[in-house]
Design a protein around this motif. Structure first.
Motif, PDB file in Angstrom:
ATOM      1  N   ASP A  16      19.121   2.637 -22.459  1.00  0.00           N
ATOM      2  CA  ASP A  16      19.531   3.979 -22.067  1.00  0.00           C
ATOM      3  C   ASP A  16      19.516   4.915 -23.276  1.00  0.00           C
ATOM      4  O   ASP A  16      19.084   6.069 -23.184  1.00  0.00           O
ATOM      5  CB  ASP A  16      20.927   3.936 -21.445  1.00  0.00           C
ATOM      6  N   ARG A  17      19.964   4.409 -24.409  1.00  0.00           N
ATOM      7  CA  ARG A  17      19.928   5.230 -25.620  1.00  0.00           C
ATOM      8  C   ARG A  17      18.483   5.466 -26.068  1.00  0.00           C
ATOM      9  O   ARG A  17      18.164   6.516 -26.618  1.00  0.00           O
ATOM     10  CB  ARG A  17      20.745   4.570 -26.725  1.00  0.00           C
ATOM     11  N   LEU A  18      17.615   4.499 -25.815  1.00  0.00           N
ATOM     12  CA  LEU A  18      16.192   4.688 -26.085  1.00  0.00           C
ATOM     13  C   LEU A  18      15.657   5.861 -25.270  1.00  0.00           C
ATOM     14  O   LEU A  18      14.965   6.742 -25.803  1.00  0.00           O
ATOM     15  CB  LEU A  18      15.433   3.403 -25.753  1.00  0.00           C
ATOM     16  N   VAL A  19      15.981   5.873 -23.975  1.00  0.00           N
ATOM     17  CA  VAL A  19      15.513   6.978 -23.117  1.00  0.00           C
ATOM     18  C   VAL A  19      16.081   8.305 -23.618  1.00  0.00           C
ATOM     19  O   VAL A  19      15.368   9.315 -23.680  1.00  0.00           O
ATOM     20  CB  VAL A  19      15.907   6.734 -21.655  1.00  0.00           C
ATOM     21  N   GLY A  20      17.347   8.307 -23.974  1.00  0.00           N
ATOM     22  CA  GLY A  20      17.960   9.535 -24.474  1.00  0.00           C
ATOM     23  C   GLY A  20      17.272  10.052 -25.727  1.00  0.00           C
ATOM     24  O   GLY A  20      17.058  11.263 -25.883  1.00  0.00           O
ATOM     25  N   ALA A  21      16.891   9.145 -26.621  1.00  0.00           N
ATOM     26  CA  ALA A  21      16.223   9.559 -27.849  1.00  0.00           C
ATOM     27  C   ALA A  21      14.860  10.163 -27.569  1.00  0.00           C
ATOM     28  O   ALA A  21      14.382  11.041 -28.307  1.00  0.00           O
ATOM     29  CB  ALA A  21      16.079   8.364 -28.793  1.00  0.00           C
ATOM     30  N   ARG A  22      14.227   9.736 -26.488  1.00  0.00           N
ATOM     31  CA  ARG A  22      12.905  10.252 -26.133  1.00  0.00           C
ATOM     32  C   ARG A  22      12.938  11.721 -25.696  1.00  0.00           C
ATOM     33  O   ARG A  22      11.880  12.348 -25.553  1.00  0.00           O
ATOM     34  CB  ARG A  22      12.289   9.403 -25.021  1.00  0.00           C
ATOM     35  N   ARG A  23      14.113  12.281 -25.505  1.00  0.00           N
ATOM     36  CA  ARG A  23      14.197  13.708 -25.185  1.00  0.00           C
ATOM     37  C   ARG A  23      13.625  14.556 -26.318  1.00  0.00           C
ATOM     38  O   ARG A  23      13.153  15.665 -26.073  1.00  0.00           O
ATOM     39  CB  ARG A  23      15.643  14.110 -24.894  1.00  0.00           C
ATOM     40  N   TRP A  24      13.642  14.030 -27.548  1.00  0.00           N
ATOM     41  CA  TRP A  24      13.059  14.778 -28.660  1.00  0.00           C
ATOM     42  C   TRP A  24      11.583  15.050 -28.390  1.00  0.00           C
ATOM     43  O   TRP A  24      11.045  16.109 -28.787  1.00  0.00           O
ATOM     44  CB  TRP A  24      13.195  13.999 -29.972  1.00  0.00           C
ATOM     45  N   ASP A  25      10.915  14.134 -27.712  1.00  0.00           N
ATOM     46  CA  ASP A  25       9.482  14.277 -27.467  1.00  0.00           C
ATOM     47  C   ASP A  25       9.156  15.440 -26.526  1.00  0.00           C
ATOM     48  O   ASP A  25       8.014  15.914 -26.507  1.00  0.00           O
ATOM     49  CB  ASP A  25       8.916  12.986 -26.860  1.00  0.00           C
ATOM     50  N   ILE A  26      10.137  15.864 -25.755  1.00  0.00           N
ATOM     51  CA  ILE A  26       9.887  16.926 -24.773  1.00  0.00           C
ATOM     52  C   ILE A  26       9.717  18.280 -25.448  1.00  0.00           C
ATOM     53  O   ILE A  26       8.883  19.096 -25.031  1.00  0.00           O
ATOM     54  CB  ILE A  26      11.047  16.997 -23.753  1.00  0.00           C
ATOM     55  N   TYR A  27      10.488  18.511 -26.488  1.00  0.00           N
ATOM     56  CA  TYR A  27      10.562  19.847 -27.082  1.00  0.00           C
ATOM     57  C   TYR A  27       9.827  19.896 -28.427  1.00  0.00           C
ATOM     58  O   TYR A  27       9.386  18.883 -28.958  1.00  0.00           O
ATOM     59  CB  TYR A  27      12.024  20.239 -27.246  1.00  0.00           C
ATOM     60  N   LYS A  28       9.702  21.060 -28.982  1.00  0.00           N
ATOM     61  CA  LYS A  28       8.976  21.252 -30.239  1.00  0.00           C
ATOM     62  C   LYS A  28       9.908  21.440 -31.436  1.00  0.00           C
ATOM     63  O   LYS A  28       9.447  21.775 -32.531  1.00  0.00           O
ATOM     64  CB  LYS A  28       8.016  22.445 -30.116  1.00  0.00           C
ATOM     65  N   ASP A  29      11.194  21.226 -31.226  1.00  0.00           N
ATOM     66  CA  ASP A  29      12.136  21.371 -32.331  1.00  0.00           C
ATOM     67  C   ASP A  29      11.912  20.258 -33.350  1.00  0.00           C
ATOM     68  O   ASP A  29      11.699  19.102 -32.981  1.00  0.00           O
ATOM     69  CB  ASP A  29      13.577  21.292 -31.823  1.00  0.00           C
ATOM     70  N   PRO A  30      11.978  20.575 -34.650  1.00  0.00           N
ATOM     71  CA  PRO A  30      11.854  19.524 -35.666  1.00  0.00           C
ATOM     72  C   PRO A  30      13.118  18.664 -35.705  1.00  0.00           C
ATOM     73  O   PRO A  30      14.139  19.016 -35.118  1.00  0.00           O
ATOM     74  CB  PRO A  30      11.687  20.312 -36.964  1.00  0.00           C
ATOM     75  N   PHE A  31      13.035  17.540 -36.382  1.00  0.00           N
ATOM     76  CA  PHE A  31      14.232  16.734 -36.609  1.00  0.00           C
ATOM     77  C   PHE A  31      15.208  17.534 -37.462  1.00  0.00           C
ATOM     78  O   PHE A  31      14.805  18.279 -38.359  1.00  0.00           O
ATOM     79  CB  PHE A  31      13.873  15.422 -37.310  1.00  0.00           C
ATOM     80  N   GLU A  32      16.484  17.361 -37.181  1.00  0.00           N
ATOM     81  CA  GLU A  32      17.503  18.132 -37.891  1.00  0.00           C
ATOM     82  C   GLU A  32      17.536  17.775 -39.375  1.00  0.00           C
ATOM     83  O   GLU A  32      17.713  18.640 -40.230  1.00  0.00           O
ATOM     84  CB  GLU A  32      18.870  17.876 -37.257  1.00  0.00           C
ATOM     85  N   ASP A  33      17.412  16.491 -39.669  1.00  0.00           N
ATOM     86  CA  ASP A  33      17.469  16.011 -41.046  1.00  0.00           C
ATOM     87  C   ASP A  33      16.967  14.567 -41.065  1.00  0.00           C
ATOM     88  O   ASP A  33      16.551  14.020 -40.028  1.00  0.00           O
ATOM     89  CB  ASP A  33      18.896  16.103 -41.612  1.00  0.00           C
ATOM     90  N   ALA A  34      17.020  13.940 -42.233  1.00  0.00           N
ATOM     91  CA  ALA A  34      16.529  12.571 -42.374  1.00  0.00           C
ATOM     92  C   ALA A  34      17.312  11.599 -41.503  1.00  0.00           C
ATOM     93  O   ALA A  34      16.754  10.644 -40.957  1.00  0.00           O
ATOM     94  CB  ALA A  34      16.594  12.148 -43.843  1.00  0.00           C
ATOM     95  N   ALA A  35      18.613  11.838 -41.358  1.00  0.00           N
ATOM     96  CA  ALA A  35      19.442  10.949 -40.541  1.00  0.00           C
ATOM     97  C   ALA A  35      19.015  11.005 -39.074  1.00  0.00           C
ATOM     98  O   ALA A  35      19.000   9.983 -38.379  1.00  0.00           O
ATOM     99  CB  ALA A  35      20.915  11.320 -40.684  1.00  0.00           C
ATOM    100  N   HIS A  36      18.675  12.205 -38.605  1.00  0.00           N
ATOM    101  CA  HIS A  36      18.204  12.355 -37.225  1.00  0.00           C
ATOM    102  C   HIS A  36      16.890  11.610 -37.033  1.00  0.00           C
ATOM    103  O   HIS A  36      16.690  10.920 -36.019  1.00  0.00           O
ATOM    104  CB  HIS A  36      18.028  13.846 -36.918  1.00  0.00           C
ATOM    105  N   PHE A  37      15.981  11.687 -37.982  1.00  0.00           N
ATOM    106  CA  PHE A  37      14.708  10.982 -37.908  1.00  0.00           C
ATOM    107  C   PHE A  37      14.928   9.467 -37.880  1.00  0.00           C
ATOM    108  O   PHE A  37      14.321   8.746 -37.073  1.00  0.00           O
ATOM    109  CB  PHE A  37      13.835  11.369 -39.100  1.00  0.00           C
TER     110      PHE A  37
END
Length: 256
Positions: free
Chosen positions: A101-122
């Protein structure tokens, strides 16, 4: 677990959508293949969901469908009939459903064009996508230390993500927090450090098959560390012979 029509469909889905994991699964011991195909088929479906449409709301709905299916599995009650969800429900437990479920949640990043917030987010993105996939596969095969799963998944996910950088940039994405060559090389070295921890852990037993899909991480990350320009130029790849021989060696020795 017998290969019924659903599992055959899962294997075919992985073969089409993720040929490297298909090859790794076929190199795994036969008793491990059913669980791996079900989990990897789930991953193919989830990974591609954000890219099937330009409408963010539709992409969100596709991901939510999979989160709802995982919630049904987690609760242990009636689970929707589906060629991937049905066999998946037979091979994962509630803990793995939470991981996925957390894997699916993380895939929300793929939907949008926002960059990663920082190295920790990546880092979190790689751990929750690739790392949680390894962890769920390991649980299905008898248990894999969480640190080993996250380290192996991070290294493998990083290698594949670096390969995708040119394509992501072509779609007006900002894939890396710092795309300068020195930063890319340092990122690759960090992935190699985590891969070294996996090797030192010396995983044995059936769950070792969950690590096979990470067999290309070492060669790819070493290339990126030595020549980071390969990433931006789309040249981060190894020969087909080296891929096949590396997988054979990993299958025989259990080392990735």
């Amino acid at each position: 677990m017998d290969f019924d029509d659903d599992l055959i469909a899962c294997a075919q889905l992985v073969e089409r959508g993720d040929p490297d994991r298909f090859a790794a699964t076929m190199a795994a011991p036969e008793p491990a293949r059913a669980a791996l195909f079900a989990i990897y088929a789930f991953n193919v479906e989830v990974a591609r969901a954000p890219w099937l449409t330009q409408e963010s709301m539709i992409a969100e709905m596709r991901l939510q469908w999979w989160r709802d299916a995982l919630e049904e599995i987690r609760k242990g009650g009636l689970v929707r009939r589906h060629e991937v969800v049905t066999p998946l429900a037979h091979v994962i437990d509630a803990g793995s459903a939470d991981l996925l479920d957390r894997l699916v949640g993380a895939r929300r990043w793929d939907i949008y064009k926002d960059p990663f917030e920082d190295a920790a987010h990546f880092t979190r993105y790689l751990e929750e996508t690739s790392g949680h996939l390894v962890a769920a596969a390991g649980r299905a095969l008898g248990g894999l230390p969480q640190t080993v799963a996250l380290d192996a998944g991070y290294a493998s996910g990083l290698a594949q993500f670096l390969r995708a950088v040119p394509e992501l940039e072509a779609q007006n994405r900002v894939p890396l927090v710092d795309g300068r060559p020195d930063a890319v090389a340092a990122l690759a070295r960090g992935g190699l450090d985590r891969l070294a921890r996996v090797r030192r852990a010396g995983v044995t037993g059936p769950a070792r098959a969950a690590l096979l899909a990470c067999w290309q991480a070492g060669p790819l990350l070493r290339l990126a560390a030595r020549d980071p320009a390969r990433v931006a130029q789309g040249r981060l790849q190894v020969s087909e012979f080296r891929k096949r021989s590396g997988l054979m060696r990993a299958a025989l020795t259990g080392r990735i």
